[in-house]
Design a protein around this motif. Sequence first.
Motif, PDB file in Angstrom:
ATOM      1  N   GLY A  60     -21.005  62.178  42.079  1.00 20.00           N
ATOM      2  CA  GLY A  60     -22.209  61.825  42.833  1.00 20.00           C
ATOM      3  C   GLY A  60     -23.382  61.494  41.932  1.00 20.00           C
ATOM      4  N   GLN A  61     -23.505  62.205  40.832  1.00 22.81           N
ATOM      5  CA  GLN A  61     -24.583  61.928  39.890  1.00 22.81           C
ATOM      6  C   GLN A  61     -24.246  60.754  38.973  1.00 22.81           C
ATOM      7  N   LEU A  62     -22.979  60.626  38.595  1.00 21.31           N
ATOM      8  CA  LEU A  62     -22.595  59.531  37.696  1.00 21.31           C
ATOM      9  C   LEU A  62     -22.726  58.167  38.370  1.00 21.31           C
ATOM     10  N   ILE A  63     -22.554  58.135  39.679  1.00 21.21           N
ATOM     11  CA  ILE A  63     -22.687  56.876  40.430  1.00 21.21           C
ATOM     12  C   ILE A  63     -24.075  56.269  40.242  1.00 21.21           C
ATOM     13  N   SER A  64     -25.078  57.109  40.087  1.00 23.28           N
ATOM     14  CA  SER A  64     -26.451  56.614  39.954  1.00 23.28           C
ATOM     15  C   SER A  64     -26.848  56.350  38.499  1.00 23.28           C
ATOM     16  N   TYR A  65     -25.927  56.550  37.569  1.00 23.90           N
ATOM     17  CA  TYR A  65     -26.209  56.322  36.159  1.00 23.90           C
ATOM     18  C   TYR A  65     -26.383  54.821  35.920  1.00 23.90           C
ATOM     19  N   PRO A  66     -27.298  54.420  35.059  1.00 24.61           N
ATOM     20  CA  PRO A  66     -27.561  52.980  34.882  1.00 24.61           C
ATOM     21  C   PRO A  66     -26.418  52.176  34.227  1.00 24.61           C
ATOM     22  N   ASP A  67     -25.578  52.808  33.443  1.00 25.01           N
ATOM     23  CA  ASP A  67     -24.490  52.114  32.744  1.00 25.01           C
ATOM     24  C   ASP A  67     -23.346  51.805  33.721  1.00 25.01           C
ATOM     25  N   GLN A  68     -22.955  50.539  33.786  1.00 19.38           N
ATOM     26  CA  GLN A  68     -21.921  50.112  34.732  1.00 19.38           C
ATOM     27  C   GLN A  68     -20.557  50.742  34.436  1.00 19.38           C
ATOM     28  N   ALA A  69     -20.231  50.947  33.174  1.00 21.74           N
ATOM     29  CA  ALA A  69     -18.949  51.576  32.826  1.00 21.74           C
ATOM     30  C   ALA A  69     -18.898  53.012  33.353  1.00 21.74           C
ATOM     31  N   VAL A  70     -19.997  53.709  33.304  1.00 23.95           N
ATOM     32  CA  VAL A  70     -20.074  55.076  33.829  1.00 23.95           C
ATOM     33  C   VAL A  70     -19.906  55.048  35.345  1.00 23.95           C
ATOM     34  N   LYS A  71     -20.593  54.113  36.004  1.00 23.85           N
ATOM     35  CA  LYS A  71     -20.460  53.959  37.458  1.00 23.85           C
ATOM     36  C   LYS A  71     -19.015  53.651  37.844  1.00 23.85           C
ATOM     37  N   ASN A  72     -18.370  52.785  37.061  1.00 24.87           N
ATOM     38  CA  ASN A  72     -16.981  52.429  37.346  1.00 24.87           C
ATOM     39  C   ASN A  72     -16.056  53.645  37.230  1.00 24.87           C
ATOM     40  N   THR A  73     -16.268  54.457  36.212  1.00 25.89           N
ATOM     41  CA  THR A  73     -15.468  55.675  36.045  1.00 25.89           C
ATOM     42  C   THR A  73     -15.668  56.595  37.243  1.00 25.89           C
ATOM     43  N   LEU A 136     -16.687  62.258  29.033  1.00 27.96           N
ATOM     44  CA  LEU A 136     -17.770  61.341  29.389  1.00 27.96           C
ATOM     45  C   LEU A 136     -19.041  62.137  29.707  1.00 27.96           C
ATOM     46  N   LEU A 137     -18.897  63.199  30.462  1.00 26.99           N
ATOM     47  CA  LEU A 137     -20.053  64.036  30.796  1.00 26.99           C
ATOM     48  C   LEU A 137     -20.683  64.644  29.551  1.00 26.99           C
ATOM     49  N   ARG A 138     -19.835  65.129  28.655  1.00 23.29           N
ATOM     50  CA  ARG A 138     -20.359  65.718  27.409  1.00 23.29           C
ATOM     51  C   ARG A 138     -21.134  64.676  26.609  1.00 23.29           C
ATOM     52  N   LYS A 139     -20.587  63.487  26.557  1.00 22.43           N
ATOM     53  CA  LYS A 139     -21.247  62.402  25.825  1.00 22.43           C
ATOM     54  C   LYS A 139     -22.599  62.079  26.456  1.00 22.43           C
ATOM     55  N   LEU A 140     -22.632  61.955  27.777  1.00 25.39           N
ATOM     56  CA  LEU A 140     -23.879  61.625  28.456  1.00 25.39           C
ATOM     57  C   LEU A 140     -24.903  62.752  28.326  1.00 25.39           C
ATOM     58  N   GLU A 141     -24.450  63.983  28.431  1.00 25.40           N
ATOM     59  CA  GLU A 141     -25.375  65.110  28.272  1.00 25.40           C
ATOM     60  C   GLU A 141     -25.899  65.179  26.847  1.00 25.40           C
ATOM     61  N   GLY A 142     -25.059  64.810  25.875  1.00 27.91           N
ATOM     62  CA  GLY A 142     -25.510  64.753  24.482  1.00 27.91           C
ATOM     63  C   GLY A 142     -26.561  63.680  24.296  1.00 27.91           C
ATOM     64  N   ASP A 143     -26.323  62.515  24.934  1.00 30.15           N
ATOM     65  CA  ASP A 143     -27.297  61.419  24.870  1.00 30.15           C
ATOM     66  C   ASP A 143     -28.617  61.832  25.522  1.00 30.15           C
ATOM     67  N   ASP A 144     -28.513  62.538  26.663  1.00 29.38           N
ATOM     68  CA  ASP A 144     -29.721  62.989  27.357  1.00 29.38           C
ATOM     69  C   ASP A 144     -30.513  63.943  26.479  1.00 29.38           C
ATOM     70  N   LYS A 145     -29.818  64.823  25.767  1.00 30.17           N
ATOM     71  CA  LYS A 145     -30.506  65.796  24.914  1.00 30.17           C
ATOM     72  C   LYS A 145     -31.183  65.097  23.733  1.00 30.17           C
ATOM     73  N   GLN A 146     -30.551  64.030  23.214  1.00 30.90           N
ATOM     74  CA  GLN A 146     -31.142  63.312  22.101  1.00 30.90           C
ATOM     75  C   GLN A 146     -32.392  62.559  22.538  1.00 30.90           C
TER      76      GLN A 146
END
Length: 148
Positions: A60-73, A136-146
């Motif tokens: 539900g949260q990944l669907i709203s992510y701006p990256d299309q590859a994330v939305k597709n996953t 994927l979640l770990r990667k995105l959360e890492g990006d968010d923290k950076q």
Amino acid sequence: MVAFAQLHAQNHKITELSNVFLYLVRERSMCDTDVACDVFFDLTNRVREHMELVDRDICGQLISYPDQAVKNTANRFLSGSTEIKRIFGAYVKEWCSQKRHALTISDYSSFLQDTEQMFALVMDRIQRETEHLYPLLRKLEGDDKQVA
């Protein structure tokens, strides 16, 4: 987002219960025991809860992510989840009576085959979550923290 420890704990318990249930039902006489029924209903409830948690809190949260590859996953996981829920619901309807808290096995060989296929599907889903969704979640959360 949901904690990885909670997801892994759910996956571990589902795997454990699935293995126990499959072990029990391979012997026809065990299928009619209260223990097998208790394991079955605990397992089916945990599978449903886990699927809802992943769909709602992760996809539900990944669907709203701006990256299309994330939305597709996220869309692929949601689509797969819908199909698994449909198959799972038909399986439960076919082989159990929730009202009587019992398995209803008229054709043991079909039940065993359906059970093995159903829980292989669930285990495959858990493996895909572990190998694709959680990293994927770990990667995105890492990006968010950076970024923060």
